[in-house]
Motif scaffolding. Structure first.
Motif, PDB file in Angstrom:
ATOM      1  N   VAL A 245      43.383  37.831  44.954  1.00  0.00           N
ATOM      2  CA  VAL A 245      42.564  36.577  45.286  1.00  0.00           C
ATOM      3  C   VAL A 245      41.497  36.486  44.246  1.00  0.00           C
ATOM      4  N   GLY A 246      40.997  35.289  44.105  1.00  0.00           N
ATOM      5  CA  GLY A 246      40.029  34.702  43.159  1.00  0.00           C
ATOM      6  C   GLY A 246      39.214  33.673  43.758  1.00  0.00           C
ATOM      7  N   LEU A 247      37.849  33.644  43.426  1.00  0.00           N
ATOM      8  CA  LEU A 247      36.878  32.579  43.754  1.00  0.00           C
ATOM      9  C   LEU A 247      36.780  31.561  42.210  1.00  0.00           C
ATOM     10  N   PHE A 248      36.815  30.475  42.706  1.00  0.00           N
ATOM     11  CA  PHE A 248      36.550  29.470  41.732  1.00  0.00           C
ATOM     12  C   PHE A 248      35.583  28.137  42.083  1.00  0.00           C
ATOM     13  N   THR A 249      35.077  27.866  41.170  1.00  0.00           N
ATOM     14  CA  THR A 249      34.160  26.757  41.202  1.00  0.00           C
ATOM     15  C   THR A 249      34.954  25.142  41.239  1.00  0.00           C
ATOM     16  N   ALA A 250      34.172  24.134  41.428  1.00  0.00           N
ATOM     17  CA  ALA A 250      34.803  22.907  41.617  1.00  0.00           C
ATOM     18  C   ALA A 250      35.573  22.621  40.294  1.00  0.00           C
ATOM     19  N   ASP A 251      35.152  22.912  39.168  1.00  0.00           N
ATOM     20  CA  ASP A 251      35.626  22.699  38.189  1.00  0.00           C
ATOM     21  C   ASP A 251      36.716  23.678  37.490  1.00  0.00           C
ATOM     22  N   GLY A 252      37.086  24.585  38.545  1.00  0.00           N
ATOM     23  CA  GLY A 252      37.892  25.373  37.886  1.00  0.00           C
ATOM     24  C   GLY A 252      37.430  26.969  37.159  1.00  0.00           C
ATOM     25  N   ALA A 253      36.461  26.916  37.236  1.00  0.00           N
ATOM     26  CA  ALA A 253      35.996  28.111  36.639  1.00  0.00           C
ATOM     27  C   ALA A 253      35.721  29.244  37.582  1.00  0.00           C
ATOM     28  N   PRO A 254      36.248  30.390  37.041  1.00  0.00           N
ATOM     29  CA  PRO A 254      35.974  31.683  38.086  1.00  0.00           C
ATOM     30  C   PRO A 254      34.618  31.918  38.392  1.00  0.00           C
ATOM     31  N   VAL A 255      34.493  32.556  39.452  1.00  0.00           N
ATOM     32  CA  VAL A 255      33.186  32.788  39.949  1.00  0.00           C
ATOM     33  C   VAL A 255      32.963  34.246  39.868  1.00  0.00           C
ATOM     34  N   GLN A 256      31.809  34.737  39.063  1.00  0.00           N
ATOM     35  CA  GLN A 256      31.434  35.965  38.929  1.00  0.00           C
ATOM     36  C   GLN A 256      30.627  36.497  40.071  1.00  0.00           C
ATOM     37  N   ARG A 257      30.925  37.790  40.239  1.00  0.00           N
ATOM     38  CA  ARG A 257      30.312  38.388  41.329  1.00  0.00           C
ATOM     39  C   ARG A 257      28.598  38.367  41.294  1.00  0.00           C
ATOM     40  N   ASP A 258      27.781  38.532  42.212  1.00  0.00           N
ATOM     41  CA  ASP A 258      26.422  38.827  41.975  1.00  0.00           C
ATOM     42  C   ASP A 258      26.154  40.192  41.387  1.00  0.00           C
ATOM     43  N   ASP A 259      25.092  40.484  40.816  1.00  0.00           N
ATOM     44  CA  ASP A 259      24.707  41.804  40.229  1.00  0.00           C
ATOM     45  C   ASP A 259      24.604  42.935  41.211  1.00  0.00           C
ATOM     46  N   ASP A 260      24.145  42.481  42.405  1.00  0.00           N
ATOM     47  CA  ASP A 260      23.704  43.292  43.484  1.00  0.00           C
ATOM     48  C   ASP A 260      24.918  43.303  44.453  1.00  0.00           C
ATOM     49  N   SER A 261      25.997  42.766  44.262  1.00  0.00           N
ATOM     50  CA  SER A 261      27.132  42.647  45.527  1.00  0.00           C
ATOM     51  C   SER A 261      27.662  44.290  45.632  1.00  0.00           C
ATOM     52  N   VAL A 262      28.250  44.083  46.723  1.00  0.00           N
ATOM     53  CA  VAL A 262      28.963  45.462  46.913  1.00  0.00           C
ATOM     54  C   VAL A 262      30.184  45.343  46.104  1.00  0.00           C
TER      55      VAL A 262
END
Length: 443
Positions: A245-262
């Motif tokens: 699974v991967g998360l992407f923005t509208a222009d197709g760039a991968p979304v990086q996790r927040d620094d404080d995310s689990v």
């Protein structure tokens, strides 16, 4: 007594030990007892082969050289499980002197003074990377949650080590072995690859600091008394496929996790992370239903209005997907499950799709909430899917040529005379899920 940290390399580890001056020698009562060592000092992992078996649909495990580094994961806050871990580690390190034991930092601090051997670990944020390079075999003591936790530590690793699981939790649908069988189970895994009469010692490694490198008698297969299992008697392996699974923005760039995310180890980027059970998209605390556009194989399927959507593997079909009305799918069936959670439309039913089918979810502009929560194998990612983002889910490529099995999670199955690959699965449905249990009869 203060814990003694033995460093084989000049690195600073982050678990809670008091800082000492480099000139001070750590205090210890003996050369091996009460030690916690850096996992990076161990030899590189041995990657086994998985061969097609004549015993049905399961594979056969084959080591080219004896396994050495064992990663043991236990259920938290369970004193009985902790005692079992101490018993297991004591047996393995005494009966198989070439082995070394790797633990999570919290577990290492909890049990190292009760063990007759050193243990190896690393600080939490560095541990997964080290595990990918060092672990030959993973052993879990607990329930299904313990297996999923162990799997999450290899969420960015393509070649996952074999997993030997002992059922010590409340359900244990994925756990194949009972703990009372641990001696037989470990021997079966360890000897998979030793031919009849094979007394070949382990390959020497000058960088290895496990008991095998200290000259304490015979090592490897030569250290095990009695007859070997034979080249054709490798441990049986059920290869459980995963999703990515991967998360992407509208222009197709991968979304990086927040620094404080689990942390699932890695980012939800272009390469994605591996999922053993399921990925969940849910409205969370929002009072409004989620509105999600669903694409299957690149083609628009439906606008889903629901509490959320589950995309699961066959292994995960008996988890949250089943509770939401999804089908039960055998783990050997290559497929992906798409299950809505409390859909507003009664015509939106759970789907079972070919494993090669990519699935894309986009948060609709009609959605009234800020974002959807994203969870992988029960762990909230912290980074949600907001408007304009899309989630892409695709299947893991597992096999590359005959007998060249790669990918997936290789799970060690019990060997029962005359049994087939489905026996344990059917037993789980009958014994644990009470599948089609007669109405009115006591359980």
């Amino acid at each position: 007594m203060r814990s003694a940290l033995v460093r084989a390399h000049p690195v600073r580890l982050g678990w809670p030990f008091p800082r000492r001056s480099p000139q001070l020698r750590p205090f210890m009562t003996s050369s091996h007892r009460y030690e916690i060592r850096d996992v990076e000092s161990l030899s590189q992992r041995v990657i086994p082969k998985y061969q097609e078996s004549q015993e049905g649909d399961l594979l056969s495990l084959h080591w080219s050289t004896p396994l050495r580094n064992i990663f043991v994961v236990k259920k938290d806050r369970a004193p009985a499980v902790t005692e079992s871990l101490i018993e297991f580690v004591s047996h393995v390190t005494s009966s198989y002197p070439s082995t070394a034991v790797i633990l999570e930092p919290k577990t290492a601090e909890e049990v190292h003074t009760s063990l007759p051997c050193p243990v190896y670990t690393a600080q939490s944020d560095k541990l997964p990377h080290s595990l990918h390079k060092k672990v030959d075999l993973t052993v879990t003591l607990g329930g299904d949650g313990t297996i999923l936790h162990a799997s999450s530590l290899f969420a960015t690793c393509h070649n996952v080590p074999p997993v030997l699981s002992f059922s010590m939790g409340t359900l244990g649908f994925l756990s194949e072995w009972k703990f009372v069988e641990y001696k037989r189970a470990f021997r079966e895994v360890y000897m998979s690859g030793a031919g009849v009469g094979d007394r070949a010692p382990i390959l020497e490694d000058q960088n290895m600091t496990s008991p095998a490198a200290s000259g304490q008698g015979p090592t490897g297969w030569s250290s095990v008394r009695g007859k070997s299992m034979g080249a054709s008697r490798g441990a049986r392996i059920l290869m459980r496929n995963r999703l990515k699974v991967g998360l992407f923005t509208a222009d197709g760039a991968p979304v990086q996790r927040d620094d404080d995310s689990v942390p699932m180890q890695g980012t939800l980027g272009r390469d994605g992370v591996y999922v053993m059970n399921e990925v969940l998209f849910h409205r969370g605390k929002e009072p409004h239903l989620a509105v999600v556009d669903v694409y299957v194989g690149g083609r628009f399927l439906t606008e889903a209005v629901a509490d959320g959507i589950i995309i699961s593997t066959p292994t995960g079909s008996t988890a949250y997907s089943l509770s939401s009305g999804g089908s039960i799918v055998h783990p050997l069936v290559p497929s992906i499950l798409l299950t809505p959670i409390c859909a507003r439309s009664l015509s939106f039913r759970p789907l079972v799709l070919p494993s090669s089918t990519p699935i894309t979810l986009r948060l609709s502009e009609k959605n009234r909430g800020r974002e959807l929560e994203v969870s992988i194998d029960g762990v909230n990612m912290g980074q949600g899917m907001a408007f304009g983002m899309e989630a892409r889910v695709w299947n893991e490529e597992m096999r590359h040529g005959k007998n060249e099995w790669q990918g997936g999670v290789p799970c060690v199955m019990r060997r029962i005379v005359g049994s087939e690959a489905h026996d344990g699965w059917v037993g789980g449905l009958n014994g644990l899920l009470k599948f089609n249990h007669p109405f009115g009869e006591e359980t």
